[in-house]
Design a protein around this motif. Structure first.
Motif, short mmCIF file in Angstrom:
data_model
loop_
_atom_site.label_atom_id
_atom_site.label_comp_id
_atom_site.label_asym_id
_atom_site.label_seq_id
_atom_site.Cartn_x
_atom_site.Cartn_y
_atom_site.Cartn_z
N LYS A 1 0.84 -1.21 0.00
CA LYS A 1 0.00 0.00 0.00
C LYS A 1 0.86 1.25 0.00
O LYS A 1 0.61 2.21 -0.74
N LYS A 2 1.92 1.26 0.84
CA LYS A 2 2.80 2.42 0.91
C LYS A 2 3.60 2.60 -0.38
O LYS A 2 4.02 3.72 -0.70
N PHE A 3 3.81 1.52 -1.11
CA PHE A 3 4.44 1.61 -2.43
C PHE A 3 3.54 2.40 -3.38
O PHE A 3 4.00 2.99 -4.35
N ASN A 4 2.23 2.39 -3.09
CA ASN A 4 1.23 3.17 -3.82
C ASN A 4 1.06 2.72 -5.28
O ASN A 4 1.23 3.50 -6.22
N PRO A 5 0.69 1.45 -5.47
CA PRO A 5 0.56 0.94 -6.84
C PRO A 5 -0.69 1.44 -7.55
O PRO A 5 -1.72 1.72 -6.93
N ASP A 6 -0.58 1.58 -8.86
CA ASP A 6 -1.74 1.93 -9.69
C ASP A 6 -2.44 0.68 -10.21
O ASP A 6 -3.63 0.70 -10.50
N LYS A 7 -1.69 -0.41 -10.33
CA LYS A 7 -2.26 -1.68 -10.79
C LYS A 7 -1.51 -2.84 -10.13
O LYS A 7 -0.31 -2.74 -9.85
N ILE A 8 -2.24 -3.94 -9.90
CA ILE A 8 -1.65 -5.17 -9.40
C ILE A 8 -2.01 -6.30 -10.36
O ILE A 8 -3.19 -6.48 -10.69
N PHE A 9 -1.00 -7.06 -10.80
CA PHE A 9 -1.19 -8.17 -11.73
C PHE A 9 -0.96 -9.50 -11.01
O PHE A 9 -0.02 -9.62 -10.22
N THR A 10 -1.81 -10.49 -11.30
CA THR A 10 -1.73 -11.76 -10.59
C THR A 10 -1.83 -12.95 -11.56
O THR A 10 -2.15 -12.79 -12.74
N GLU A 11 -1.60 -14.13 -10.98
CA GLU A 11 -1.61 -15.38 -11.76
C GLU A 11 -3.02 -15.96 -11.85
O GLU A 11 -3.32 -17.01 -11.28
N TRP A 12 -3.85 -15.26 -12.58
CA TRP A 12 -5.24 -15.65 -12.82
C TRP A 12 -5.47 -15.60 -14.32
O TRP A 12 -4.99 -14.70 -15.00
N ASN A 13 -6.23 -16.55 -14.85
CA ASN A 13 -6.48 -16.62 -16.29
C ASN A 13 -7.05 -15.31 -16.82
O ASN A 13 -8.10 -14.84 -16.37
N PHE A 14 -6.34 -14.71 -17.78
CA PHE A 14 -6.76 -13.40 -18.28
C PHE A 14 -8.13 -13.45 -18.96
O PHE A 14 -8.81 -12.43 -19.07
N ASN A 15 -8.54 -14.64 -19.43
CA ASN A 15 -9.84 -14.78 -20.08
C ASN A 15 -11.00 -14.79 -19.09
O ASN A 15 -12.17 -14.79 -19.49
N LYS A 16 -10.68 -14.83 -17.80
CA LYS A 16 -11.72 -14.88 -16.77
C LYS A 16 -11.65 -13.66 -15.86
O LYS A 16 -11.87 -13.73 -14.65
N GLN A 17 -11.37 -12.52 -16.47
CA GLN A 17 -11.24 -11.28 -15.71
C GLN A 17 -12.56 -10.87 -15.05
O GLN A 17 -12.55 -10.35 -13.93
#
Length: 283
Positions: free
Chosen positions: A68-84
């Motif tokens: 949170k303190k890093f203050n990210p604009d986006k977080i990417f994870t290991e989830w199938n991109f077709n099931k967003q």
């Protein structure tokens, strides 16, 4: 003459400021993890780790606060991109505080429950995203079939007995080391350990050092398997490139440590992002 000098000075100052703005790299925080729910789908089998224990939960809160303190604009994870859409739906439940009730009702008596209850997507990525007040968590996984059995059969057919021994020894030793660490290290220590240069090089190097040379001169089963591993990670990084916007100053890529090993190489070659490591933000 003075007015002309002032105008030129202003133009030069504006040009320099714009150049600095353009040249400033977006920051990417890389976090490689083991799979908290321990599905043991990988070749290397490891013991379970109690991520739901009180100590681990406190550590996850601590790491999420640092993200949170890093203050990210986006977080990417290991989830199938077709099931967003499904990931978005689950994240909304998490933000609303109804995620646990939902999975208890829907998955409690199924084999999927451990994934939804323990996986790092929900335990860490969702936690950090909610604290950071992000609207979404992005799935970038692109699954491909890695024909490990075919590779091992090609080694056997080619009578590469030394290579077979090397691979089996690597798998056995890596599993033993991981299990010892899971019994003696905390969640934070395990995560930091997975994100050292040594751990990443060992992981990524195994594909070239051993698997790539599998098979006879007429068989490229090993090289094909390695290329599929590269393809999966290239596709994942392609999604990071496509989804990241110019306005994003900081992003987080939180994936299995093997993927992060590869993606760090892609980032270094592209030379667009400034890499930030987990150890840099939890000092």
């Amino acid at each position: 003459m003075k007015n002309t000098f002032k105008v030129l000075t202003l133009i030069a100052a504006f040009t320099i400021s714009q150049f600095k703005l353009f040249a400033q790299k977006q920051e990417v925080l890389l976090i490689g993890t083991f799979h908290y729910n321990n599905p043991n789908f990988d070749v290397i089998k490891t013991d379970a780790f109690n991520v739901l224990g009180e100590k681990s939960q406190k550590e996850l809160e601590f790491i999420a606060e640092k993200i949170k303190k890093f203050n990210p604009d986006k977080i990417f994870t290991e989830w199938n991109f077709n099931k967003q859409e499904k990931l978005d739906s689950l994240y909304r439940l998490y933000v609303d505080g109804s995620y646990q009730d939902f999975i208890n009702k829907k998955y409690k008596s199924t084999e999927q429950f451990a994934f939804y209850n323990e996986n790092e997507i929900f335990q860490l990525a969702f936690r950090a995203a909610k604290k950071s007040k992000l609207a979404s968590v992005y799935g970038i996984d692109h699954f491909v079939d890695l024909p490990f059995d075919t590779v091992m059969n090609s080694i056997q057919s080619a009578k590469q007995s030394d290579l077979m021994t090397e691979i089996n020894d690597f798998i056995k030793k890596t599993a033993e080391e991981a299990n010892i660490k899971r019994k003696t290290m905390s969640l934070t220590q395990l995560t930091l350990d997975l994100n050292t240069p040594e751990a990443r090089n060992k992981n990524a190097g195994f594909y070239l050092r051993a698997l790539n040379k599998a098979g006879s001169k007429e068989s490229f089963a090993g090289a094909y398997s390695v290329s599929e591993w590269y393809r999966r990670n290239l596709y994942m990084y392609s999604l990071v490139q496509k989804i990241t916007e110019s306005k994003d100053k900081k992003i987080v890529i939180l994936l299995g440590s093997g993927h992060i090993s590869m993606i760090k190489e892609f980032i270094a070659l592209e030379d667009k992002f400034k890499i930030v490591e987990l150890k840099d933000i939890i000092k």
